[in-house]
Design a protein around this motif. Structure first.
Motif, PDB file in Angstrom:
ATOM      1  N   ALA B 172       0.838  -1.339   0.172  1.00 32.25           N
ATOM      2  CA  ALA B 172      -0.070   0.127  -0.114  1.00 32.25           C
ATOM      3  C   ALA B 172       0.901   1.106   0.110  1.00 32.25           C
ATOM      4  O   ALA B 172       0.495   2.361  -0.957  1.00 32.25           O
ATOM      5  CB  ALA B 172      -0.863   0.082   1.273  1.00 32.25           C
ATOM      6  N   GLU B 173       1.982   1.115   0.835  1.00 33.59           N
ATOM      7  CA  GLU B 173       2.875   2.297   0.704  1.00 33.59           C
ATOM      8  C   GLU B 173       3.372   2.647  -0.518  1.00 33.59           C
ATOM      9  O   GLU B 173       3.352   3.747  -0.927  1.00 33.59           O
ATOM     10  CB  GLU B 173       4.120   2.054   1.799  1.00 33.59           C
ATOM     11  CG  GLU B 173       4.886   3.140   1.980  1.00 33.59           C
ATOM     12  CD  GLU B 173       6.080   2.499   2.882  1.00 33.59           C
ATOM     13  OE1 GLU B 173       6.242   3.586   3.614  1.00 33.59           O
ATOM     14  OE2 GLU B 173       6.571   1.400   2.993  1.00 33.59           O
ATOM     15  N   LYS B 177       2.525   5.995  -2.802  1.00 38.36           N
ATOM     16  CA  LYS B 177       3.509   6.882  -3.446  1.00 38.36           C
ATOM     17  C   LYS B 177       3.468   7.100  -4.721  1.00 38.36           C
ATOM     18  O   LYS B 177       3.763   8.163  -5.379  1.00 38.36           O
ATOM     19  CB  LYS B 177       4.923   6.380  -3.000  1.00 38.36           C
ATOM     20  CG  LYS B 177       5.127   6.582  -1.416  1.00 38.36           C
ATOM     21  CD  LYS B 177       6.562   6.431  -1.308  1.00 38.36           C
ATOM     22  CE  LYS B 177       6.806   6.846   0.495  1.00 38.36           C
ATOM     23  NZ  LYS B 177       8.258   6.389   0.874  1.00 38.36           N
ATOM     24  N   ARG B 178       3.127   6.227  -5.546  1.00 37.09           N
ATOM     25  CA  ARG B 178       2.924   6.318  -6.919  1.00 37.09           C
ATOM     26  C   ARG B 178       1.392   6.825  -7.397  1.00 37.09           C
ATOM     27  O   ARG B 178       1.358   6.895  -8.578  1.00 37.09           O
ATOM     28  CB  ARG B 178       2.968   4.767  -7.451  1.00 37.09           C
ATOM     29  CG  ARG B 178       4.229   4.260  -7.514  1.00 37.09           C
ATOM     30  CD  ARG B 178       5.388   4.754  -8.506  1.00 37.09           C
ATOM     31  NE  ARG B 178       5.117   4.619  -9.860  1.00 37.09           N
ATOM     32  CZ  ARG B 178       5.518   3.516 -10.685  1.00 37.09           C
ATOM     33  NH1 ARG B 178       6.204   2.510 -10.006  1.00 37.09           N
ATOM     34  NH2 ARG B 178       5.035   3.580 -11.821  1.00 37.09           N
ATOM     35  N   GLY B 179       0.791   7.488  -6.515  1.00 39.38           N
ATOM     36  CA  GLY B 179      -0.503   8.067  -6.999  1.00 39.38           C
ATOM     37  C   GLY B 179      -1.510   7.084  -7.195  1.00 39.38           C
ATOM     38  O   GLY B 179      -2.521   7.869  -7.979  1.00 39.38           O
ATOM     39  N   ILE B 180      -1.761   5.997  -6.807  1.00 36.92           N
ATOM     40  CA  ILE B 180      -2.712   5.136  -7.434  1.00 36.92           C
ATOM     41  C   ILE B 180      -3.981   5.264  -6.597  1.00 36.92           C
ATOM     42  O   ILE B 180      -3.861   5.328  -5.354  1.00 36.92           O
ATOM     43  CB  ILE B 180      -2.189   3.502  -7.371  1.00 36.92           C
ATOM     44  CG1 ILE B 180      -1.040   3.243  -8.193  1.00 36.92           C
ATOM     45  CG2 ILE B 180      -3.308   2.736  -7.862  1.00 36.92           C
ATOM     46  CD1 ILE B 180      -1.348   3.471  -9.643  1.00 36.92           C
ATOM     47  N   LYS B 181      -4.937   5.273  -7.271  1.00 32.97           N
ATOM     48  CA  LYS B 181      -6.179   5.795  -6.476  1.00 32.97           C
ATOM     49  C   LYS B 181      -7.181   4.204  -6.782  1.00 32.97           C
ATOM     50  O   LYS B 181      -8.033   4.044  -5.878  1.00 32.97           O
ATOM     51  CB  LYS B 181      -6.925   6.699  -7.226  1.00 32.97           C
ATOM     52  CG  LYS B 181      -6.389   8.137  -7.045  1.00 32.97           C
ATOM     53  CD  LYS B 181      -6.423   8.534  -5.423  1.00 32.97           C
ATOM     54  CE  LYS B 181      -5.822   9.741  -5.326  1.00 32.97           C
ATOM     55  NZ  LYS B 181      -5.405   9.805  -3.827  1.00 32.97           N
ATOM     56  N   ALA B 206      -7.910   2.138   3.950  1.00 33.48           N
ATOM     57  CA  ALA B 206      -7.218   3.229   5.264  1.00 33.48           C
ATOM     58  C   ALA B 206      -6.398   4.352   4.302  1.00 33.48           C
ATOM     59  O   ALA B 206      -6.131   5.184   5.094  1.00 33.48           O
ATOM     60  CB  ALA B 206      -6.504   2.419   5.940  1.00 33.48           C
ATOM     61  N   ARG B 207      -5.584   3.993   3.218  1.00 34.53           N
ATOM     62  CA  ARG B 207      -4.630   4.885   2.695  1.00 34.53           C
ATOM     63  C   ARG B 207      -5.390   5.578   1.519  1.00 34.53           C
ATOM     64  O   ARG B 207      -4.814   6.168   0.744  1.00 34.53           O
ATOM     65  CB  ARG B 207      -3.437   4.097   2.104  1.00 34.53           C
ATOM     66  CG  ARG B 207      -2.582   3.688   3.141  1.00 34.53           C
ATOM     67  CD  ARG B 207      -1.401   3.040   2.622  1.00 34.53           C
ATOM     68  NE  ARG B 207      -0.633   2.393   3.728  1.00 34.53           N
ATOM     69  CZ  ARG B 207       0.718   3.016   4.105  1.00 34.53           C
ATOM     70  NH1 ARG B 207       0.884   3.955   3.288  1.00 34.53           N
ATOM     71  NH2 ARG B 207       1.438   2.304   5.031  1.00 34.53           N
ATOM     72  N   GLY B 208      -6.914   5.602   1.524  1.00 34.41           N
ATOM     73  CA  GLY B 208      -7.579   6.476   0.467  1.00 34.41           C
ATOM     74  C   GLY B 208      -7.725   5.953  -0.982  1.00 34.41           C
ATOM     75  O   GLY B 208      -7.936   6.378  -2.030  1.00 34.41           O
TER      76      GLY B 208
END
Lengths: 297, 415
Positions: B172-173, B177-181, B206-208
């Motif tokens: 997930a980190e 960082k790569r801007g994946i949605k 949790a990370r959007g």
């Protein structure tokens, strides 16, 4: 879902269905003169794929030559199985169902030996000559020529098997033994010899199935069981003994499996496939193309 | 005993010698495999139960995963054993089959074995723990499911591989960082797959990030393309994958190649598999595929792997292990387990299970191969996400990776 995706799923389904149909036909070939379902049939397919890898990829023997060798070796193994695990049991009516455990035991031995010899790593087998695994785009349809080759080989080989049964003396003898073993014997047919021949041919056909399927599935010592189960399902749907029924049922089952794969988890997919088998058997207990076991006297 | 009533091999009974032999063949193949294979311990030796598939379709795949444990045992014995006692293996065959694992475990328990290595696989481990937990056997299996490190549930089982939660934290980190949605999940149908999926469903939102599709495929799938097509049509920008064997890696890369789709992929250590040699076209390999692995098995331009890890990898390479199995063989928990056992026994000065457990449950910094290992009474997982990094799968051609047959990989930037 895009049309392109749906067509790709159907192509996959038809290809897998053709492979399942070939497994079912290999069951039929051994079954006809013996009434024996060879539980090791899936492992004979596995042996075909692994021998193909050994000869074609490791030894670089040309495809056409290698497939002859593969089919001959697996036919010999099928014949050996018939001698040690089937012949002695079906000879005695009092315990002629012993083949269930003996052919199963043979399959367990084959898979254990195979695993010790080759390991369980997947291996590459070259495609059928003239075919490739490269993707061809044809409008919304995507496929590989190997997929086309598998479907064509399945249809052509089943047609050949049917032709042999209908138009050759040996084929008619098999059908006669399947109809009535004792009556066939009284007419000078040797059921024992036909049983041996059928097991060898069924093994050779299973080997052919393994060779043409391996470029898509990858050759591995673990592919046998799954194909055995699917082959049985196809046999039940198509009707035991019916080769064209096996082809129709295989293609249907392959498509149901493929299309449902993206909507259902593997567990529910298995339930769906078993549901299809049950529904068909409820409506037609002898399968779509099977015959009632009636005898005229 | 009335021997006269023993059935004879008569034809009148409908059973003869051949029938019995033929019918018993299958049973023999399976049955003999449960007999202990090595049980020649001297009285002062300590028996270490070794649950390992010796027969069955997974024997050759799982066999090399015990090498790390063997290396540790050899090192420990060469250094004088533990409290002066040598470790000896008592090997039983579970065929990597969850129905056989408890039987194999029972064999060991009945022989008085109190320390067990194995089995491999989450389902096999759960089945084995049903027997070993009540017998207070100290055990470490190879199972990534997070609950296997729950000390309240499995008080005598310890986990030395990183958990699903620790892996997914790093996945997930990197995705963040790569801007994946929008993320699609590609999960194998296994207990480990379920555990990974649960962890993904917690961590990614949790990370959007939005999970737009979940595709569960059968292990050793014949064709991965349908699942990949569904992920793409559902709008996945990246894939979080639990794909743990070489066949499925191959089918995944071949499927992506057929679709001409090269999404960012993060996933389980299995993504470090090279795929079946010759099955994957060169064009199918690309650099945006990342696998969670131990940080110590990765390198950067300025940071090299620790010397202890390099030495261990050299010992592993000295064995005849296929390249496809080297990665999993290096990351099995058994090396760390036996050293943690040594630490705990020497600290407790006892081989009693409860005293070993107490020593482990209060350990805060045991020197593990891949970092400092610590446990509490509740948390029996040696490592957290700090020892995990994301490796570039397609870095096998770099000099260090090549020298160690792919055991070391380049670390993904910034993770």
């Amino acid at each position: 879902m895009l049309l392109e995706d749906l067509l790709a799923l159907l192509t996959t389904g038809l290809t897998m269905g053709a492979i399942y149909a070939m497994v079912a036909v290999s069951f039929n070939i051994a079954y006809k003169p013996t009434n024996v379902f060879n539980m090791a049939q899936g492992e004979l397919v596995m042996l075909g794929s692994m021998f193909a890898w050994a000869l074609m990829t490791q030894k670089h023997i040309p495809w056409a030559l290698a497939i002859v060798g593969v089919m001959a070796v697996v036919a010999a193994i099928g014949l050996f199985e018939e001698r040690v695990a089937v012949a002695t049991l079906i000879r005695r009516p009092s315990h002629h169902h012993g083949w269930i455990i003996s052919t199963l035991a043979f399959s367990i031995i084959v898979i254990n030996v195979g695993d010790h010899v080759w390991g369980s790593d997947a291996q590459v087998v070259p495609p059928v000559p003239g075919a490739t695994l490269d993707t061809v785009q044809w409008g919304s349809l995507t496929f590989s020529t190997q997929q086309v080759a598998v479907i064509l080989i399945a249809a052509a080989s089943i047609a050949l098997v049917e032709w042999v049964y209908r138009h050759t003396l040996a084929g008619k003898a098999v059908l006669a033994v399947a109809e009535d073993r004792d009556a066939a014997r009284l007419n000078g047919i040797s059921p024992s010899r036909l049983t041996m021949t059928s097991f060898a041919l069924a093994a050779a056909y299973a080997a052919l199935t393994g060779v043409v399927a391996a470029p898509l599935l990858l050759a591995s010592t673990t592919i046998g069981l799954g194909l055995l189960v699917k082959g049985f399902m196809v046999l039940a749907i198509g009707g035991v003994g019916s080769n064209w029924g096996a082809l129709a049922a295989g293609l249907m089952l392959g498509c149901v499996e493929s299309i449902s794969s993206v909507q259902l988890t593997p567990g529910y997919r298995q339930l769906l496939l078993l549901g299809v088998v049950l529904v068909v058997l409820l409506v037609r207990p002898f399968g779509l193309f099977g015959r009632r076991g009636l005898r005229e006297v | 005993m009335n021997f006269e009533q023993t059935p004879s091999f008569s034809t009148s009974s409908g059973i003869n010698r051949r029938t019995v032999l033929a019918s018993a063949l299958g049973g023999l193949v399976g049955g003999t495999s449960l007999l202990p294979l090595h049980a020649s311990a001297q009285t002062d030796d300590v028996k270490i139960g070794w649950i390992k598939p010796v027969t069955g379709p997974l024997a050759s795949s799982f066999g090399p995963l015990y090498l790390a444990g063997q290396i540790a045992m050899d090192e420990i014995n060469a250094a004088g054993g533990i409290l002066g006692r040598k470790l000896v293996k008592v090997e039983v065959d579970d065929q990597a089959n969850p129905s056989q694992s408890p039987i194999a475990t029972r064999k060991l328990v009945d022989q008085g074995v109190k320390i067990i290595v194995g089995p491999i696989g989450s389902s096999q481990t759960l089945a084995s723990l049903e027997v070993s937990t009540s017998a207070k056997v100290i055990q470490a299996a190879y199972a990534t499911a997070t609950e296997m490190g729950d000390g309240t549930r499995f008080p005598y089982h310890y986990q030395f591989n990183f958990t699903a939660a620790a892996q997914v934290y790093r996945h997930a980190e990197l995705l963040q960082k790569r801007g994946i949605k929008k993320v699609g999940l590609l999960i194998e149908d296994s207990a480990a797959g379920v555990s990974m999926k649960d962890a993904m469903m917690k961590e990614l939102p949790a990370r959007g990030m939005q999970v737009v599709s979940e595709q569960i495929f059968p292990i050793k799938v014949a064709d991965m393309t349908p699942f990949l097509r569904k992920l793409r049509s559902d709008g996945a920008e990246a894939i979080d994958a639990q794909v743990s064997n070489n066949v499925d890696i191959t089918q995944m890369l071949v499927g992506l190649s057929r679709m001409n789709w090269k999404p960012l992929i993060v996933g389980h250590t299995g993504l470090l598999f090279a795929g079946t040699p010759g099955a994957i076209p060169d064009s199918a390999r690309y650099n945006d595929v990342y696998a969670a692995t131990f940080r110590s098995l990765t390198y950067t331009d300025t940071e090299q792997p620790p010397e202890r890890v390099k030495a261990f990898c050299k010992k592993l390479l000295a064995n005849d292990v296929s390249e496809a199995l080297l990665g999993p063989a290096a990351t099995t928990p058994f090396y760390d387990y036996l050293y943690a056992l040594k630490y705990a026994v020497e600290k407790a000065k006892s081989w009693d299970s409860d005293q070993i457990k107490n020593a482990l449950d209060t350990a805060s910094a045991i020197d593990g191969l891949y970092g400092k290992m610590s446990f509490t009474k509740e948390r029996h997982s040696a490592y957290d996400q700090s020892v995990v990094a994301m490796a570039v799968s397609n870095s096998m051609e770099e000099p260090l990776s090549k020298e160690y047959h792919g055991l070391f990989r380049r670390r993904a930037a910034g993770v």
